[in-house]
Design a protein around this motif. Structure first.
Motif, short mmCIF file in Angstrom:
data_model
loop_
_atom_site.label_atom_id
_atom_site.label_comp_id
_atom_site.label_asym_id
_atom_site.label_seq_id
_atom_site.Cartn_x
_atom_site.Cartn_y
_atom_site.Cartn_z
N UNK A 1 0.85 -1.18 0.00
CA UNK A 1 0.00 0.00 0.00
C UNK A 1 0.88 1.23 0.00
N UNK A 2 0.67 2.10 -0.97
CA UNK A 2 1.43 3.33 -1.10
C UNK A 2 0.52 4.50 -0.76
N UNK B 1 -3.94 1.01 -13.88
CA UNK B 1 -5.27 0.50 -13.50
C UNK B 1 -5.47 0.59 -12.00
N UNK B 2 -4.43 0.28 -11.24
CA UNK B 2 -4.53 0.38 -9.77
C UNK B 2 -4.72 1.84 -9.34
N UNK B 3 -4.09 2.77 -10.04
CA UNK B 3 -4.30 4.19 -9.73
C UNK B 3 -5.75 4.60 -9.99
N UNK B 4 -6.35 4.01 -11.01
CA UNK B 4 -7.74 4.33 -11.34
C UNK B 4 -8.72 3.69 -10.36
N UNK B 5 -8.23 2.76 -9.54
CA UNK B 5 -9.09 2.03 -8.59
C UNK B 5 -8.54 2.18 -7.18
N UNK C 1 -9.41 4.95 1.14
CA UNK C 1 -8.56 5.97 1.77
C UNK C 1 -7.67 6.67 0.74
N UNK C 2 -7.94 6.45 -0.54
CA UNK C 2 -7.13 7.01 -1.63
C UNK C 2 -5.67 6.57 -1.57
N UNK C 3 -5.46 5.31 -1.16
CA UNK C 3 -4.12 4.72 -1.19
C UNK C 3 -4.01 3.84 -2.43
N UNK C 4 -2.80 3.73 -2.93
CA UNK C 4 -2.52 2.87 -4.06
C UNK C 4 -2.16 1.48 -3.54
N UNK C 5 -2.90 0.48 -3.96
CA UNK C 5 -2.66 -0.90 -3.53
C UNK C 5 -2.18 -1.69 -4.74
N UNK C 6 -0.97 -2.27 -4.60
CA UNK C 6 -0.35 -3.00 -5.71
C UNK C 6 0.08 -4.40 -5.27
N UNK D 1 10.37 3.50 -0.63
CA UNK D 1 10.33 2.88 0.71
C UNK D 1 9.05 2.06 0.88
N UNK D 2 7.91 2.60 0.48
CA UNK D 2 6.65 1.89 0.66
C UNK D 2 6.53 0.71 -0.30
N UNK D 3 7.12 0.83 -1.48
CA UNK D 3 7.08 -0.27 -2.44
C UNK D 3 7.96 -1.44 -2.00
#
Length: 98
Positions: free
Chosen positions: A3-4, A48-52, A56-61, A94-96
């Motif tokens: 989660x970024x 696609x993950x940015x679009x979804x 909490x408006x976090x990027x989940x990859x 760091x988060x990645x």
């Protein structure tokens, strides 16, 4: 899964959301070098993950996509020198990788 947290970078008086900076990193290509279909697919998964974004408006990859994003951010050729780019890059990498 990684989660970024999508912060906002300040460049002078301008706010640049991490989402926009990530999109810039993902869309950047080397001049006069083609981009393979496999590489396009890897980058499209990040977009696609940015679009979804989550609630909490976090990027989940997925882990592999997070590693790829870290590489893209780490090798991004910025157009000018600014501390905000370094802070953004350090935060995302760091988060990645964390």
């Amino acid at each position: 899964m990684k989660t970024i947290t999508l912060e906002v970078a300040k460049i002078g008086k301008e706010d640049l959301p991490y989402e926009a900076l990530i999109r810039q990193c993902v869309n950047a290509t080397q001049p006069n070098q083609p981009i393979s279909l496999d590489e396009q697919r890897r980058r499209l998964r990040i977009l696609d993950a940015l679009d979804a974004l989550d609630e909490a408006d976090n990027l989940v990859l997925e882990d592999e996509d997070a590693k790829h994003l870290a590489k893209l951010v780490e090798t991004m050729p910025w157009a000018f020198v600014n501390k905000a780019f370094v802070t953004f890059s350090d935060d995302v990498i760091k988060e990645c990788r964390g």
